[in-house]
Write a protein that holds these residues in place. Structure first.
Motif, mmCIF file in Angstrom:
data_model
loop_
_atom_site.group_PDB
_atom_site.id
_atom_site.type_symbol
_atom_site.label_atom_id
_atom_site.label_comp_id
_atom_site.label_asym_id
_atom_site.label_seq_id
_atom_site.Cartn_x
_atom_site.Cartn_y
_atom_site.Cartn_z
ATOM 1 N N THR A 69 0.848 -1.183 0.000
ATOM 2 C CA THR A 69 0.000 0.000 0.000
ATOM 3 C C THR A 69 0.884 1.235 0.000
ATOM 4 N N THR A 70 0.314 2.348 -0.461
ATOM 5 C CA THR A 70 1.056 3.605 -0.448
ATOM 6 C C THR A 70 0.713 4.463 0.764
ATOM 7 N N ASP A 71 -0.347 4.097 1.491
ATOM 8 C CA ASP A 71 -0.784 4.880 2.653
ATOM 9 C C ASP A 71 -0.199 4.272 3.926
ATOM 10 N N PHE A 72 0.403 5.104 4.780
ATOM 11 C CA PHE A 72 1.064 4.584 5.974
ATOM 12 C C PHE A 72 0.057 4.018 6.978
ATOM 13 N N THR A 73 -1.110 4.677 7.105
ATOM 14 C CA THR A 73 -2.124 4.164 8.034
ATOM 15 C C THR A 73 -2.634 2.808 7.583
ATOM 16 N N ASP A 74 -2.863 2.647 6.274
ATOM 17 C CA ASP A 74 -3.283 1.338 5.758
ATOM 18 C C ASP A 74 -2.212 0.288 6.022
#
Length: 366
Positions: A69-74
């Protein structure tokens, strides 16, 4: 963690509890972070990632599973891929490298290698004469265009219009239609009768060049990026008007074509935009300093002639011309590497005063 070093921080929304109740312990398995009681711990109690965190090309994931994923929270919420008992043992901290002592005396850096000197053009006195014999360039006809040429009817061509005497010329003058525009570049005068034959025409004898966003005439090289300003540039020469006259069907009309050039490594490509050029009745020749093209096109009804003193030297024996459906492409091989600022050889400065005097005299006549 980054590549397995350190502990990845967890957001507040990730864990079920942020404070432990009495008797609860914190699980330090990667991707878990939950609180648990020792007596309730078992083999399937914890779902975590045994691998290391991987951050590469904006993608985040774990080395033990394929999800990215590119999102840190994800990334922090990617479910674990392995089950085992919770662990209250903290992972070892990465070893910190000790700062290297700074020496009292800093050694001078090694001198950088000198940059290569820019390429310089040879002295113009070493340039061969434009009058040297010209050689015909190798002719290539595009495959699709070859089939199109085969469909054209056989043509009987008259290469040169017959010369007319004075009486015939006067007759042609009377045949000029009223309201036609002068064919000279940058002249917007229209034919209004016999008095128009004696009017002075101010025009550009050169060709229009559109190259890398700049627009200019080869005769005076006043460059601009604005098309309207280019059209408003006043002519740099004066002379007689060139009025369109009725065309004899048995002659070939001399016309102007747009042309441009670009560079490809050690090659300069000159494109002459002419529809349906006739290879058998066209000639493209060159010597080391000059390009001459005589292109018959438009089913043999039109001819364009171009003679260009080139910016730098070429190798005619390694150059070629390709005939296509909408243009003629001349590929010139450079004699030496280096960029060409323009296609034409710049006019010697000695000609500038003569041009200025000519312009001044034309202003007095006006």
């Amino acid at each position: 963690t980054y590549q397995g070093q350190g502990v990845v921080p967890l957001p507040a929304s990730y864990t079920v509890k942020m404070a432990s109740a009495e008797g609860e312990l914190r699980c330090y398995n990667k991707g878990c972070g939950k609180f648990f009681k020792e007596e309730e711990n078992h083999d399937g109690a914890c779902c975590f990632h045994p691998g290391t965190a991987v951050f590469h090309d904006a993608l985040k994931g774990w080395s033990c599973c394929k999800r990215r994923t590119t999102d840190f929270t994800d990334f922090l919420h990617i479910p674990g891929c392995t089950t085992a008992p919770h662990s209250n043992v903290k992972p070892p901290e990465p070893e910190k490298k000790e700062d290297e002592p700074v020496p009292d005396v800093v050694a001078a850096p090694e001198p950088a290698a000198p940059l290569p000197a820019p390429l310089k053009r040879k002295d113009e006195t070493c340039r061969p004469s434009d009058e040297e014999p010209r050689h015909k360039l190798k002719v290539i006809v595009g495959g699709a265009f070859r089939a199109e040429l085969a469909k054209l009817p056989a043509m009987t061509l008259v290469k040169d219009a017959p010369k007319s005497d004075g009486a015939a010329s006067a007759k042609a003058d009377t045949a000029i239609e009223l309201g036609v525009k002068c064919k000279h570049h940058a002249c917007d005068k229209t034919y209004s009768g016999a008095e128009s034959l004696s009017e002075l025409c101010r025009y550009h004898p050169g060709e229009a060049i559109f190259h890398e966003g700049l627009k200019f005439w080869t005769c005076c090289v006043r460059k601009t990026s604005d098309f309207d300003q280019f059209l408003k540039q006043e002519g740099c020469r004066t002379g007689d008007h060139d009025w369109p006259r009725p065309r004899d069907e048995n002659t070939v009309e001399e016309v102007e074509c747009r042309y441009d050039f670009h560079e490809m490594g050690n090659t300069v490509v000159v494109s002459i935009f002419s529809k349906v050029p006739i290879p058998d009745h066209s000639t493209v020749e060159a010597n080391a300093t000059l390009l001459h093209a005589d292109v018959l096109f438009n089913a043999g009804k039109s001819r364009f002639t171009l003679t260009v003193p080139l910016f730098d030297l070429i190798k005619p024996d390694q150059s070629s011309v390709t005939f296509l459906g909408t243009k003629v492409e001349v590929k010139l091989t450079k004699a030496e590497p280096g960029a060409w600022r323009m296609l034409h050889l710049p006019r010697p400065k000695a000609e500038e005063p003569a041009k200025k005097l000519e312009d001044d005299s034309s202003d007095e006549e006006d």
